[in-house]
Design a protein around this motif. Structure first.
Motif, PDB file in Angstrom:
ATOM      1  N   THR A 329       0.810  -1.214   0.000  1.00  0.00           N
ATOM      2  CA  THR A 329       0.000   0.000   0.000  1.00  0.00           C
ATOM      3  C   THR A 329       0.844   1.265   0.000  1.00  0.00           C
ATOM      4  O   THR A 329       1.894   1.338   0.624  1.00  0.00           O
ATOM      5  N   THR A 330       0.325   2.247  -0.682  1.00  0.00           N
ATOM      6  CA  THR A 330       0.945   3.565  -0.716  1.00  0.00           C
ATOM      7  C   THR A 330       0.695   4.232   0.627  1.00  0.00           C
ATOM      8  O   THR A 330      -0.440   4.438   1.010  1.00  0.00           O
ATOM      9  N   SER A 331       1.741   4.542   1.340  1.00  0.00           N
ATOM     10  CA  SER A 331       1.533   5.112   2.675  1.00  0.00           C
ATOM     11  C   SER A 331       1.069   6.559   2.565  1.00  0.00           C
ATOM     12  O   SER A 331       1.356   7.258   1.601  1.00  0.00           O
ATOM     13  N   ALA A 332       0.333   7.000   3.568  1.00  0.00           N
ATOM     14  CA  ALA A 332      -0.197   8.366   3.571  1.00  0.00           C
ATOM     15  C   ALA A 332       0.933   9.382   3.470  1.00  0.00           C
ATOM     16  O   ALA A 332       0.808  10.398   2.797  1.00  0.00           O
ATOM     17  N   SER A 333       2.053   9.093   4.109  1.00  0.00           N
ATOM     18  CA  SER A 333       3.143  10.064   4.099  1.00  0.00           C
ATOM     19  C   SER A 333       3.721  10.228   2.691  1.00  0.00           C
ATOM     20  O   SER A 333       4.064  11.324   2.272  1.00  0.00           O
ATOM     21  N   VAL A 334       3.814   9.113   1.947  1.00  0.00           N
ATOM     22  CA  VAL A 334       4.280   9.205   0.564  1.00  0.00           C
ATOM     23  C   VAL A 334       3.324  10.084  -0.233  1.00  0.00           C
ATOM     24  O   VAL A 334       3.721  10.909  -1.043  1.00  0.00           O
ATOM     25  N   PHE A 335       2.026   9.920   0.034  1.00  0.00           N
ATOM     26  CA  PHE A 335       1.051  10.665  -0.743  1.00  0.00           C
ATOM     27  C   PHE A 335       1.046  12.148  -0.406  1.00  0.00           C
ATOM     28  O   PHE A 335       0.499  12.953  -1.143  1.00  0.00           O
ATOM     29  N   ALA A 336       1.707  12.493   0.672  1.00  0.00           N
ATOM     30  CA  ALA A 336       1.724  13.898   1.062  1.00  0.00           C
ATOM     31  C   ALA A 336       2.768  14.697   0.294  1.00  0.00           C
ATOM     32  O   ALA A 336       2.687  15.904   0.222  1.00  0.00           O
ATOM     33  N   SER A 337       3.773  14.024  -0.276  1.00  0.00           N
ATOM     34  CA  SER A 337       4.797  14.811  -0.956  1.00  0.00           C
ATOM     35  C   SER A 337       4.925  14.500  -2.441  1.00  0.00           C
ATOM     36  O   SER A 337       5.088  13.342  -2.850  1.00  0.00           O
ATOM     37  N   GLY A 338       4.838  15.569  -3.219  1.00  0.00           N
ATOM     38  CA  GLY A 338       5.099  15.458  -4.646  1.00  0.00           C
ATOM     39  C   GLY A 338       6.600  15.507  -4.879  1.00  0.00           C
ATOM     40  O   GLY A 338       7.352  15.906  -3.988  1.00  0.00           O
ATOM     41  N   TYR A 339       7.043  15.090  -6.052  1.00  0.00           N
ATOM     42  CA  TYR A 339       8.471  15.179  -6.324  1.00  0.00           C
ATOM     43  C   TYR A 339       8.746  15.372  -7.814  1.00  0.00           C
ATOM     44  O   TYR A 339       7.892  15.122  -8.665  1.00  0.00           O
ATOM     45  N   LYS A 340       9.955  15.830  -8.072  1.00  0.00           N
ATOM     46  CA  LYS A 340      10.490  15.954  -9.427  1.00  0.00           C
ATOM     47  C   LYS A 340      11.868  15.303  -9.403  1.00  0.00           C
ATOM     48  O   LYS A 340      12.630  15.497  -8.453  1.00  0.00           O
ATOM     49  N   ALA A 341      12.181  14.522 -10.417  1.00  0.00           N
ATOM     50  CA  ALA A 341      13.476  13.834 -10.441  1.00  0.00           C
ATOM     51  C   ALA A 341      14.035  13.827 -11.854  1.00  0.00           C
ATOM     52  O   ALA A 341      13.301  14.003 -12.834  1.00  0.00           O
ATOM     53  N   THR A 342      15.340  13.623 -11.953  1.00  0.00           N
ATOM     54  CA  THR A 342      15.982  13.401 -13.245  1.00  0.00           C
ATOM     55  C   THR A 342      17.331  12.712 -12.994  1.00  0.00           C
ATOM     56  O   THR A 342      17.662  12.406 -11.845  1.00  0.00           O
ATOM     57  N   SER A 343      18.074  12.442 -14.060  1.00  0.00           N
ATOM     58  CA  SER A 343      19.274  11.612 -13.878  1.00  0.00           C
ATOM     59  C   SER A 343      20.409  12.029 -14.805  1.00  0.00           C
ATOM     60  O   SER A 343      20.212  12.746 -15.787  1.00  0.00           O
ATOM     61  N   ASP A 344      21.593  11.569 -14.475  1.00  0.00           N
ATOM     62  CA  ASP A 344      22.798  11.766 -15.283  1.00  0.00           C
ATOM     63  C   ASP A 344      23.698  10.546 -15.140  1.00  0.00           C
ATOM     64  O   ASP A 344      23.530   9.748 -14.204  1.00  0.00           O
ATOM     65  N   TYR A 345      24.663  10.453 -16.043  1.00  0.00           N
ATOM     66  CA  TYR A 345      25.739   9.463 -15.899  1.00  0.00           C
ATOM     67  C   TYR A 345      27.065  10.201 -15.933  1.00  0.00           C
ATOM     68  O   TYR A 345      27.249  11.107 -16.748  1.00  0.00           O
ATOM     69  N   VAL A 346      27.983   9.785 -15.063  1.00  0.00           N
ATOM     70  CA  VAL A 346      29.287  10.444 -14.969  1.00  0.00           C
ATOM     71  C   VAL A 346      30.348   9.494 -15.513  1.00  0.00           C
ATOM     72  O   VAL A 346      30.438   8.338 -15.082  1.00  0.00           O
ATOM     73  N   ARG A 347      31.118   9.969 -16.479  1.00  0.00           N
ATOM     74  CA  ARG A 347      32.167   9.158 -17.100  1.00  0.00           C
ATOM     75  C   ARG A 347      33.572   9.653 -16.758  1.00  0.00           C
ATOM     76  O   ARG A 347      34.544   8.961 -16.998  1.00  0.00           O
ATOM     77  N   ARG A 348      33.671  10.895 -16.254  1.00  0.00           N
ATOM     78  CA  ARG A 348      34.958  11.438 -15.787  1.00  0.00           C
ATOM     79  C   ARG A 348      34.722  12.013 -14.395  1.00  0.00           C
ATOM     80  O   ARG A 348      33.745  12.752 -14.186  1.00  0.00           O
ATOM     81  N   ALA A 349      35.602  11.693 -13.455  1.00  0.00           N
ATOM     82  CA  ALA A 349      35.405  12.149 -12.076  1.00  0.00           C
ATOM     83  C   ALA A 349      35.227  13.667 -12.043  1.00  0.00           C
ATOM     84  O   ALA A 349      35.929  14.403 -12.744  1.00  0.00           O
ATOM     85  N   ILE A 350      34.307  14.126 -11.239  1.00  0.00           N
ATOM     86  CA  ILE A 350      34.024  15.558 -11.111  1.00  0.00           C
ATOM     87  C   ILE A 350      35.084  16.164 -10.176  1.00  0.00           C
ATOM     88  O   ILE A 350      35.350  15.623  -9.099  1.00  0.00           O
ATOM     89  N   PRO A 351      35.719  17.293 -10.588  1.00  0.00           N
ATOM     90  CA  PRO A 351      36.795  17.867  -9.766  1.00  0.00           C
ATOM     91  C   PRO A 351      36.314  18.312  -8.382  1.00  0.00           C
ATOM     92  O   PRO A 351      35.146  18.654  -8.204  1.00  0.00           O
ATOM     93  N   ARG A 352      37.249  18.342  -7.467  1.00  0.00           N
ATOM     94  CA  ARG A 352      36.941  18.678  -6.081  1.00  0.00           C
ATOM     95  C   ARG A 352      36.256  20.040  -5.935  1.00  0.00           C
ATOM     96  O   ARG A 352      35.320  20.197  -5.157  1.00  0.00           O
ATOM     97  N   ASP A 353      36.740  21.039  -6.681  1.00  0.00           N
ATOM     98  CA  ASP A 353      36.138  22.377  -6.497  1.00  0.00           C
ATOM     99  C   ASP A 353      34.681  22.409  -6.959  1.00  0.00           C
ATOM    100  O   ASP A 353      33.848  23.115  -6.406  1.00  0.00           O
ATOM    101  N   ALA A 354      34.355  21.598  -7.968  1.00  0.00           N
ATOM    102  CA  ALA A 354      32.947  21.501  -8.372  1.00  0.00           C
ATOM    103  C   ALA A 354      32.121  20.852  -7.253  1.00  0.00           C
ATOM    104  O   ALA A 354      30.989  21.276  -6.982  1.00  0.00           O
ATOM    105  N   TRP A 355      32.692  19.853  -6.593  1.00  0.00           N
ATOM    106  CA  TRP A 355      31.965  19.239  -5.466  1.00  0.00           C
ATOM    107  C   TRP A 355      31.706  20.241  -4.357  1.00  0.00           C
ATOM    108  O   TRP A 355      30.649  20.227  -3.718  1.00  0.00           O
ATOM    109  N   ALA A 356      32.661  21.126  -4.132  1.00  0.00           N
ATOM    110  CA  ALA A 356      32.455  22.152  -3.104  1.00  0.00           C
ATOM    111  C   ALA A 356      31.246  23.017  -3.476  1.00  0.00           C
ATOM    112  O   ALA A 356      30.397  23.325  -2.627  1.00  0.00           O
TER     113      ALA A 356
END
Ligand code: FDA
Length: 502
Positions: A329-356
């Motif tokens: 069953t879909t819990s009431a709490s799940v039904f209380a929040s809408g969401y938006k999502a998307t995705s990416d794939y990383v092929r080269r490590a992201i530099p440290r300063d970008a992570w900051a």
């Protein structure tokens, strides 16, 4: 209803010859709305403005599905297939534009039959991942299955779009372990691997739900798991050096032994390192100290258990039980929040300063979160064209972006904008030409079908299709052209038909 026409009455009349009346619901039925709502996971698609189905049909055997397709096609009623209802854009139960459609809700078709001796199982599309895992765990303590983390996800949509979880480095995707399937095609035929043709059998394993017909059940190869696995969760905050540890993780996690999966959930100022190791704590400790000393792992983080216990533990928390996997069953709490999502794939490590900068953006008001799933090992060893899912060798990790909001507080405009801005910011750091995306993290911002001459346009579909499928998009379109040339099974991101000689 304003959308009803005489052809729709034809649909009901046609169905009445083959499907018991109590399995067919019209909008005037008191059960219609609760049934529609029953597996909706994103309540932003349950508002007065949502384009809803005219009918819901709940088949209890294959002949009902065959009849629904035949009647729908004859009377001009399209069908949207729903298994677990977890589609991020709600396409299994709502349309973006006005459309006359019925929802074919497969939740009553959910048997799981395990053959432990052969290490195989047949699972119906309406089963949840939790029901599949539960049945496998009951049949044998030494077998598992590599698919997603959330137990209420439906097998039908999940397998159709690929499916990955904590076993992806050891055993790949759900679709890499599908060995047969039963499909109802647009002509109402019941087809198996041998009768649907090799291109269609290739296409249904990852080419996306809805496009090729209704997949009723799947035969899978189960995989060995050891009697004891180890689970851990290590939170590292920004002030404890999360930027450095995540930067390092990018190189470490995709190169670890295949029985060790360490994913990261980054939210606000904390990176949570969540792991499943196929072995004991004693075996894990030396791997962690030699390969990933930056995490400062120690024995106190280890939780040893069986594989089946690890499934609810990881997704539902330490207080949950194996029986909780059966809760659909879909819990009431799940039904209380809408969401938006998307995705990416990383092929080269992201530099440290970008992570900051990323950490700074994640602590803005109304910011979302990131889930990083490391690749390498088994998932990367499958050639790009072996299945429709092309994100294989060379991928370091998958990113999922998510942002949530309280439905009581509004439509999520601010949170959705945050995701879109963040996605734009990430462009230089992730895959490009095409910017790859995961079909099962469906995002209509990537593009929508355009109907030309009453079929979805192959050319227009390339915009989103190459992001999800890279060069496999064309072969998918040819498989579609073979099995459903008139494009009866379609939605805003279904595969357009392409004739073979084009
Ligand atoms: P739903 O029923 O909404 O169907 C999705 C699409 O497939 C629709 O277009 C539908 O028409 C079509 N379809 C459904 N059944 C079909 C059938 N039998 N034949 C043909 N077409 C069919 N993914 C992942 O890989 N790993 C993960 O860990 C997670 N975790 C996760 C958690 C949560 C909370 C959510 C909401 C989602 C995920 N996912 C995921 C994504 C998930 O894999 C994706 O949403 C699946 O498509 C959901 O399948 P359902 O059957 O539930 O969806």
């Amino acid at each position: 209803s304003s959308q009803a026409s005489s052809s729709d009455d034809g649909f009901l009349k046609c169905l009445s010859a083959s499907i018991p009346g109590q399995l067919v619901f019209t909008r005037s039925s008191p059960s219609f709305t609760p049934l529609l709502k029953s597996s909706i996971r994103n309540p932003k698609f349950f508002t007065p403005a949502t384009v809803r189905p005219l009918y819901i049909v709940t088949p209890t055997n294959a002949s009902h599905v065959q009849a629904a397709v035949a009647c729908g096609r004859r009377s001009g009623v399209r069908i949207r297939v729903r298994s677990g209802g977890h589609d991020y854009e709600g396409l299994s139960y709502r349309a973006v534009r006005n459309e006359t459609f019925a929802v074919l809700d497969l939740s009553s078709l959910r048997a799981v039959r395990v053959d432990a001796r052969a290490s195989t199982a047949w699972v119906d599309s309406g089963a949840t991942l939790g029901e599949l895992y539960y049945a496998v765990g009951k049949a044998s303590g030494l077998l598992g299955f590599p698919a997603g983390l959330c137990p209420t996800v439906g097998v039908g949509g999940h397998f159709s779009g690929g499916g990955f979880g904590m076993l992806l480095r050891k055993y790949g995707m759900a679709i890499d372990n599908v060995i047969d399937a039963v499909l109802v095609d647009v002509r109402g035929r019941l087809l198996s691997k041998n009768t649907m043709g090799s291109d269609v059998f290739w296409a249904i394993r990852g080419g996306g739900g809805e496009s090729f017909g209704v997949v009723l059940s799947w035969q899978v190869r189960l995989v060995p798991v050891p009697p004891t696995v180890t689970v851990f969760n290590v939170p590292v905050t920004a002030s404890q050096g999360a930027v450095d540890v995540v930067t390092r993780w990018q190189q470490v996690a995709p190169a670890l032994p295949d029985d060790l999966m360490i994913r990261v959930v980054v939210q606000q100022q904390t990176a949570n390192f969540q792991s499943l190791f196929l072995g004991t704590c004693d075996a894990l400790l030396p791997v962690m100290s030699s390969r990933f000393p930056e995490l400062r792992f120690n024995r106190s983080y280890c939780r040893e258990m069986t594989w089946i216990q690890s499934v609810p533990y990881i997704y539902l928390g330490s207080g949950s039980t194996v029986e909780d996997l059966l809760n659909r069953t879909t819990s009431a709490s799940v039904f209380a929040s809408g969401y938006k999502a998307t995705s990416d794939y990383v092929r080269r490590a992201i530099p440290r300063d970008a992570w900051a900068t990323i950490f700074a953006k994640l602590s803005q008001p109304n910011a979302g979160l990131m889930i990083l799933d490391p690749y390498g090992a088994a998932i990367g060893a499958v050639p790009e064209s072996a299945t429709p899912y092309p994100h294989r060798a060379g991928v370091l990790y998958n990113i999922q972006y998510m942002n949530f909001w309280s439905m009581a507080a509004g439509a999520g405009a601010v949170q959705t904008k945050w995701i879109r801005d963040f996605y734009a910011f990430m462009a230089p750091y992730v895959s490009s030409s095409p910017r790859e995306a995961y079909f099962n993290y469906r995002d209509l911002d990537l593009g929508e079908n355009v109907i030309v001459g009453n079929v979805s346009s192959y050319q227009a579909g390339m915009v989103w299709g190459q992001k999800y499928f890279k060069d496999n998009y064309k072969r998918l379109a040819m498989a579609k052209g073979e099995i459903d040339p008139e494009d009866y099974f379609r939605n805003e991101q279904s595969i357009p038909p392409l004739a073979k000689n084009k």
